[in-house]
Each structure stands twice: as C-alpha cells, then as structure tokens.
Design an enzyme around this catalytic site. Structure first.
Site, PDB file in Angstrom:
ATOM      1  N   ASP A 186       0.792  -1.242   0.000  1.00 17.05           N
ATOM      2  CA  ASP A 186       0.000   0.000   0.000  1.00 17.05           C
ATOM      3  C   ASP A 186       0.827   1.298   0.000  1.00 17.05           C
ATOM      4  O   ASP A 186       0.535   2.222   0.773  1.00 17.05           O
ATOM      5  CB  ASP A 186      -0.943   0.018   1.204  1.00 17.05           C
ATOM      6  CG  ASP A 186      -1.925  -1.141   1.203  1.00 17.05           C
ATOM      7  OD1 ASP A 186      -1.877  -1.969   0.266  1.00 17.05           O
ATOM      8  OD2 ASP A 186      -2.719  -1.245   2.145  1.00 17.05           O
ATOM      9  N   HIS A 218     -10.906   0.909  -3.113  1.00 20.15           N
ATOM     10  CA  HIS A 218     -12.256   0.911  -2.565  1.00 20.15           C
ATOM     11  C   HIS A 218     -13.281   1.493  -3.531  1.00 20.15           C
ATOM     12  O   HIS A 218     -12.956   2.355  -4.357  1.00 20.15           O
ATOM     13  CB  HIS A 218     -12.280   1.686  -1.250  1.00 20.15           C
ATOM     14  CG  HIS A 218     -11.422   1.074  -0.182  1.00 20.15           C
ATOM     15  ND1 HIS A 218     -11.564  -0.234   0.226  1.00 20.15           N
ATOM     16  CD2 HIS A 218     -10.408   1.591   0.572  1.00 20.15           C
ATOM     17  CE1 HIS A 218     -10.680  -0.496   1.172  1.00 20.15           C
ATOM     18  NE2 HIS A 218      -9.964   0.589   1.403  1.00 20.15           N
ATOM     19  N   HIS A 253     -16.500  -0.080   5.991  1.00 13.84           N
ATOM     20  CA  HIS A 253     -15.104   0.352   6.121  1.00 13.84           C
ATOM     21  C   HIS A 253     -14.993   1.879   6.145  1.00 13.84           C
ATOM     22  O   HIS A 253     -14.168   2.434   6.871  1.00 13.84           O
ATOM     23  CB  HIS A 253     -14.291  -0.230   4.960  1.00 13.84           C
ATOM     24  CG  HIS A 253     -12.810  -0.111   5.107  1.00 13.84           C
ATOM     25  ND1 HIS A 253     -12.105  -0.697   6.139  1.00 13.84           N
ATOM     26  CD2 HIS A 253     -11.882   0.510   4.327  1.00 13.84           C
ATOM     27  CE1 HIS A 253     -10.825  -0.436   5.995  1.00 13.84           C
ATOM     28  NE2 HIS A 253     -10.655   0.296   4.903  1.00 13.84           N
ATOM     29  N   HIS A 270     -10.922   6.858   1.562  1.00 13.10           N
ATOM     30  CA  HIS A 270      -9.530   6.811   1.098  1.00 13.10           C
ATOM     31  C   HIS A 270      -9.392   5.773  -0.010  1.00 13.10           C
ATOM     32  O   HIS A 270     -10.172   4.838  -0.110  1.00 13.10           O
ATOM     33  CB  HIS A 270      -8.582   6.462   2.259  1.00 13.10           C
ATOM     34  CG  HIS A 270      -8.843   5.102   2.852  1.00 13.10           C
ATOM     35  ND1 HIS A 270      -9.833   4.870   3.773  1.00 13.10           N
ATOM     36  CD2 HIS A 270      -8.241   3.905   2.641  1.00 13.10           C
ATOM     37  CE1 HIS A 270      -9.836   3.584   4.114  1.00 13.10           C
ATOM     38  NE2 HIS A 270      -8.884   2.970   3.432  1.00 13.10           N
ATOM     39  N   LYS A 297      -6.983  -4.724  -3.122  1.00 10.33           N
ATOM     40  CA  LYS A 297      -7.754  -5.278  -2.003  1.00 10.33           C
ATOM     41  C   LYS A 297      -8.810  -4.276  -1.548  1.00 10.33           C
ATOM     42  O   LYS A 297      -8.635  -3.071  -1.683  1.00 10.33           O
ATOM     43  CB  LYS A 297      -6.844  -5.687  -0.848  1.00 10.33           C
ATOM     44  CG  LYS A 297      -5.932  -4.613  -0.309  1.00 10.33           C
ATOM     45  CD  LYS A 297      -4.916  -5.222   0.653  1.00 10.33           C
ATOM     46  CE  LYS A 297      -3.945  -4.206   1.194  1.00 10.33           C
ATOM     47  NZ  LYS A 297      -4.536  -3.215   2.083  1.00 10.33           N
ATOM     48  N   CYS A 300      -1.969  -2.676   7.710  1.00  6.84           N
ATOM     49  CA  CYS A 300      -1.888  -3.597   6.571  1.00  6.84           C
ATOM     50  C   CYS A 300      -0.569  -4.366   6.514  1.00  6.84           C
ATOM     51  O   CYS A 300      -0.543  -5.512   6.058  1.00  6.84           O
ATOM     52  CB  CYS A 300      -2.164  -2.842   5.281  1.00  6.84           C
ATOM     53  SG  CYS A 300      -3.872  -2.207   5.224  1.00  6.84           S
TER      54      CYS A 300
END
Length: 200
Positions: free
Chosen positions: A9, A53, A62, A78, A103, A145
């Site tokens: 990430d 996302h 989330h 985000h 993801k 993460c």
C-alpha cells in the site's frame, strides 16, 4: 530463488498529505525503489498491493458515513478506485512490480492475502505456483496492513522478514506493538541492510 518481496500500500492516500497519510510514507516509497534498484535479483517475484475501494458505497462499513471514524474499524474515505489517492506514490517505481494486487473493492481488507490480481487470482495462488518459501515485507502502514499481511504470510507457512527501515505506521506505540506481535508470531524483525550484507 524462493524469495518474494511484498510491498504494501505505498499509495498517495497513505503518504504525507493523503487522506490517511503517515509520517515517513514518502521516504518509504523512495526507499523501496532504492532497494529494488540494488537488489531486484534477490527476488523471484515482486508483489505490490493497493487499497482499492468503491466510490459509491461504504465498502462494507469500512468508510465512516454517519458517524465520525473510529480509526479502528471505520475510516475516512480513502484509496477510492481510479482516484489519485489510490495511485502509487510517485517516488515508488512500480515498473519493477511483477504482480499488482487490489484489495477492498467493496469490503474491508487489510492483508495482501485478501486481494486479487488483475486476473482475479489471490496472492497465495502465486506463492504456491512459484514455490515461494520466504517473504520480505515493506510498506504502509506498519500497524495495520503490514501487520495483517505479515501475520497471514506466516499463517500460510512462509518465513517472513520485516524491514523496519522501510515501513511507517500511524503511531509509534501501535507500530511497535505490531512489530512485537509479528516477531512473536515468528517473523524476523530486521533492516534492509541485511541484503547488503548478504551480497558483500
């Protein structure tokens, strides 16, 4: 070679100035690029993950919508798919990545093992196919993460090294706790300089 590099990430929203930026994120992005310039030949495969996302929903709770985010289970918006915040930080040279993993995509997701590549295949599939036994772990954020990805890699039977000079977290206390948890689970907590020592 049986070693993989997991880059977690390294995205604009997780670096300074982003929606959930962590201090030191940009330095991690640049440091990972430098590591790969010197040591790409150490790795059979380089895998990079991104939060990715949905824009039109709360991604399974989330994203905080009605209430303030608690920064544990709910977060500010985000890494929305297609946004600048979801892109890799410009200091990170993504051209050396072999497998790009996304993801989230409608549900909460922290570990790289919860993501899929562009063909819909999970990370575990690639590790098994390539005979990967060892994983080096870098990226953002240490206490979320990176932690989840490291624990999952251990759960999947891989030997894990976390390079502490190439991770950055939300807070020092929670990052230290995450590294301690990873170490207790069996990860080797070290620095990327071990790669220089191995080739010296």
């Amino acid at each position: 070679m049986t070693r993989a590099l997991f880059i977690i990430d390294v995205q604009n929203d997780f670096t300074e100035g982003g929606a959930l930026g962590v201090q030191g994120g940009a330095a991690v992005a640049a440091g990972v690029t430098e590591l790969l310039e010197k040591h790409r030949d150490v790795y059979k495969v380089v895998v990079a993950s991104r939060d990715w996302h949905d824009a039109d929903n709360d991604n399974g709770g989330h994203f905080a919508t009605d209430d303030e985010p608690d920064f544990v289970d709910t977060w500010p918006e985000h890494c929305v798919a297609g946004s600048d915040g979801a892109e890799y930080h410009p200091a990170f040279d993504a051209s050396v990545v072999d497998i790009h993993v996304r993801k989230g995509q409608g549900v909460p997701a922290y570990s790289i093992f919860e993501g899929i590549d562009d063909d819909g295949r999970p990370v575990a599939h690639h590790l098994d196919e390539l005979g990967i036994t060892d994983v080096d772990l870098v990226g953002l954020a240490t206490d979320y993460c990176v932690r989840a990805s490291g624990l999952d890699a251990i759960e999947h039977g891989r030997h894990v090294r976390v390079f502490t000079d190439l991770v950055a977290g939300v807070t020092p206390a929670s990052s230290d706790a995450a590294l301690a948890e990873l170490g207790h689970a069996g990860a080797e907590i070290t620095e990327s300089s071990v790669l220089d020592e191995a080739t010296a």
